[in-house]
Design an enzyme around this catalytic site. Structure first.
Site, PDB file in Angstrom:
ATOM      1  N   ASN A 145      86.264  -7.245   7.999  1.00 40.37           N
ATOM      2  CA  ASN A 145      87.551  -7.783   8.420  1.00 40.37           C
ATOM      3  C   ASN A 145      88.389  -6.734   9.156  1.00 40.37           C
ATOM      4  O   ASN A 145      88.473  -6.736  10.383  1.00 40.37           O
ATOM      5  CB  ASN A 145      88.291  -8.332   7.196  1.00 40.37           C
ATOM      6  CG  ASN A 145      89.495  -9.159   7.588  1.00 40.37           C
ATOM      7  OD1 ASN A 145      90.002  -9.044   8.692  1.00 40.37           O
ATOM      8  ND2 ASN A 145      89.953 -10.000   6.685  1.00 40.37           N
ATOM      9  N   ASP A 146      88.962  -5.815   8.403  1.00 40.23           N
ATOM     10  CA  ASP A 146      89.877  -4.857   9.031  1.00 40.23           C
ATOM     11  C   ASP A 146      89.216  -4.004  10.103  1.00 40.23           C
ATOM     12  O   ASP A 146      89.852  -3.632  11.084  1.00 40.23           O
ATOM     13  CB  ASP A 146      90.487  -3.945   7.960  1.00 40.23           C
ATOM     14  CG  ASP A 146      91.373  -4.725   7.004  1.00 40.23           C
ATOM     15  OD1 ASP A 146      91.951  -5.737   7.447  1.00 40.23           O
ATOM     16  OD2 ASP A 146      91.473  -4.334   5.839  1.00 40.23           O
ATOM     17  N   VAL A 147      87.925  -3.725   9.940  1.00 44.19           N
ATOM     18  CA  VAL A 147      87.252  -2.823  10.883  1.00 44.19           C
ATOM     19  C   VAL A 147      86.951  -3.490  12.216  1.00 44.19           C
ATOM     20  O   VAL A 147      86.452  -2.852  13.137  1.00 44.19           O
ATOM     21  CB  VAL A 147      85.950  -2.246  10.291  1.00 44.19           C
ATOM     22  CG1 VAL A 147      86.247  -1.431   9.053  1.00 44.19           C
ATOM     23  CG2 VAL A 147      84.946  -3.334   9.998  1.00 44.19           C
ATOM     24  N   VAL A 148      87.229  -4.801  12.330  1.00 43.27           N
ATOM     25  CA  VAL A 148      87.041  -5.470  13.616  1.00 43.27           C
ATOM     26  C   VAL A 148      88.349  -6.074  14.115  1.00 43.27           C
ATOM     27  O   VAL A 148      88.360  -6.908  14.998  1.00 43.27           O
ATOM     28  CB  VAL A 148      85.960  -6.581  13.531  1.00 43.27           C
ATOM     29  CG1 VAL A 148      84.601  -5.971  13.237  1.00 43.27           C
ATOM     30  CG2 VAL A 148      86.309  -7.625  12.477  1.00 43.27           C
ATOM     31  N   SER A 176      93.360  -5.019   3.498  1.00 39.35           N
ATOM     32  CA  SER A 176      94.691  -4.499   3.790  1.00 39.35           C
ATOM     33  C   SER A 176      95.746  -5.586   3.693  1.00 39.35           C
ATOM     34  O   SER A 176      96.935  -5.319   3.745  1.00 39.35           O
ATOM     35  CB  SER A 176      94.713  -3.904   5.198  1.00 39.35           C
ATOM     36  OG  SER A 176      94.512  -4.940   6.137  1.00 39.35           O
TER      37      SER A 176
END
Lengths: 464, 104
Positions: A390-393, A431
């Site tokens: 999720n957050d890393v993309v 996050s």
């Protein structure tokens, strides 16, 4: 008799020298994928040699206790290490690391209780090693408990940092008094260790799950340092060298991990991620909508693609979907599709954790690419398959200055022709912020558990 | 006894060695390396053994016993976990070839 002792002494020293060499050589080999497997064998041989010759150490007794401790602990550790699932590796590293820190603290404790014989420099080294070891012990156990799910939430309260600082100062002050000789006896030594253990707990308790890898790595470096300090006290060169090497390597590794998340170590330790994440809630001005897609449609899209990039994340690890994903990719490769895996440095629970999981499923490591190696490839990919990441993309990290994750390097999934996101539900990532990628025009959402969803994709491919 | 300054030299050189060994390692190996270095500080076992071996009285023996127990867990557990992680690193040439055979 004297010559016999000299022989034993010589043998011990030579073996410790060999062990120190084998440790460094082993670590060196472990730092390249081709030679990594042999590396641990070399280091293991060094450990076995050093342990065996230590039985010859002059003037020892308590052999029965020693054997009982070694054998019982070895059986437990061997069994737990063998049995644990690959996804649970990070907390096992934390647990074993904590044990090492505890051992260093125990050495310091016995030396302190014996008392007297050392000069103040050695006393100071021993006390410092004991302090660091105790902090690493209790902190690592908290990290273990958190990752294992025994402690569910990060625990924060107002003025926490002041309390932590006071606790550390108390431990240091008590240690100073021990070195100076003003503080002696059972009570003083116990108070010192309690303060140190308490600080370790306080230090680890407020840290959230995603930051745990950095903290475990830091505790790993601290244990190394503690071992080195106790090595000075015991006049043991193998401990000094191995401990210092680990202390330095662990510090660098901690920095690399923190940098991959675009955060400093201080930032990880002293500010919870959730604090900034809560402020991010206000931002919801995302345009577009979530567009669901059926598994069969995704199967068609992948089957007729030329190039597919798979982006695995934490969701894949939780669902244990790595085997299914590789099965899917093999089917695609058979159809002539070029498949690559893109790993974000902090995907999963630890840097490299995702690589380990994929490797477990049999994915050859030359199909697996780092962020830097693959980020330019997304613009030429027909499809990017995001599985539980999720957050890393999240492209907000690139474009929105007010986003809590602004500045974190991300995988450019949004540049692929099509992005398929496999996700359990519509909830937010770790996050707690919205992901603009999910709302983009070229993104389709495939809802479901990673394992089930990928299973359906395989089924879909078979039916083509 | 290792002379004070010699000890300091050993400390400095070992620190640089540790730094250099890790300096250019690919991300793929970060977790195995952390685990491997975790195993290496299991060398604390030899120190714990010596301390227990020279311990007198119940208090010292108890703490010494705990120390050896913890240290052996660090060494053995660290080894097993690291070995399991590294077992999986293969190139596409070797094992996957057999595995890639399509099931009938």
């Amino acid at each position: 008799m004297n010559t016999l002792l000299n022989h034993a002494d010589w043998l011990i020293k030579a073996s410790y020298f060999a062990a120190a060499f084998l440790f460094i050589f082993g670590l060196k080999r472990m730092s390249s994928p081709k030679t990594a497997r042999g590396g641990i064998l070399w280091a293991g041989a060094g450990m076995a040699l050093a342990t065996l010759v230590t039985f010859l150490y002059p003037g020892m007794h308590n052999y029965v206790l020693m054997l009982v401790a070694i054998i019982s602990s070895s059986i437990l550790a061997w069994y737990s290490g063998r049995k644990v699932a690959m996804t649970a590796m990070p907390q096992m590293v934390a647990l074993y690391n904590g044990m090492g820190g505890g051992a260093a603290a125990a050495i310091a404790a016995v030396e302190l209780f014996k008392g007297g014989a050392h000069d103040s420099i050695f006393m100071a080294l021993g006390v410092t090693g004991g302090l660091i070891g105790a902090v690493s012990f209790s902190g690592s156990l908290i990290a273990f408990a958190k990752l294992q799910g025994l402690i569910k939430r990060a625990w924060r309260f107002p003025g926490q940092q002041v309390v932590n600082l006071l606790c550390l100062l108390a431990a240091v002050a008590l240690g100073g008094l021990l070195v100076g000789g003003q503080l002696t006896g059972f009570g003083g030594i116990t108070a010192f260790f309690i303060a140190a253990l308490l600080f370790g707990i306080l230090m680890a308790v407020p840290i959230g799950g995603a930051d745990m890898p950095v903290v475990i790595s830091l505790f790993n470096a601290l244990t190394g340092l503690a071992v080195a300090f106790e090595g000075f006290v015991l006049n043991n060169a193998a401990m000094i060298i191995a401990g210092t090497v680990v202390g330095a390597a662990g510090t660098l590794l901690t920095q690399l991990m923190a940098r991959a998340m675009n955060r400093s170590i201080g930032n990880v330790l002293f500010s919870g991620f959730g604090d900034t994440g809560a402020a991010g809630d206000a931002q919801g001005e995302i345009t577009g909508s979530l567009k669901p897609i059926e598994a069969s449609d995704v199967a068609v899209m992948l089957a007729y693609a030329e190039k597919v990039i798979v982006v695995p994340g934490y969701g894949l690890a939780v669902a244990q979907a790595q085997h299914k994903v590789w099965e899917l990719c093999q089917k695609l490769v058979e159809r002539g599709v070029k498949v690559k895996f893109a790993i974000h440095p902090v995907a999963g629970r630890m840097p490299g954790h995702m690589n380990v999981l994929l490797a477990e499923a049999g994915v050859p490591y030359d199909l697996i690419f780092d962020l830097d190696e693959i980020n330019n490839d997304f613009s030429t990919a027909d499809a990017a398959l995001v599985i539980g990441a999720n957050d890393v993309v999240n492209p907000d990290a690139r474009s929105r200055k007010d986003s809590p994750i602004y500045g974190m390097p991300i995988l450019n999934v949004d540049q692929a022709k099509n992005a398929i996101v496999i996700k359990r539900g519509q909830g937010r990532g770790f996050s707690g912020i919205e992901n603009a990628l999910f709302y983009a025009d070229n993104t389709r959402m495939l809802y479901g558990d990673a394992q089930d969803a990928v299973g359906k994709l395989i089924q879909g491919l078979k039916e083509l | 006894m290792i002379d004070g300054f010699i000890a300091l030299y050993i400390f400095m050189l070992a620190a640089f060695t540790g730094y250099e060994v890790i300096a250019r390692v690919p991300v793929i190996l970060h977790t195995p390396l952390m685990s491997g270095s975790n195993f290496v500080h299991g060398i604390v076992l030899v120190g714990a053994m010596v301390v227990l071996g020279q311990a007198d009285g119940v208090l010292e023996q108890t703490i010494g016993f705990i120390g050896v127990f913890l240290a052996a867990g660090n060494a053995v557990g660290g080894y097993v976990v690291t070995e399991r992680m590294l077992e999986m690193f293969r190139t596409s040439g070797t094992k996957t070839k057999n595995k890639a055979e399509p099931a009938p």
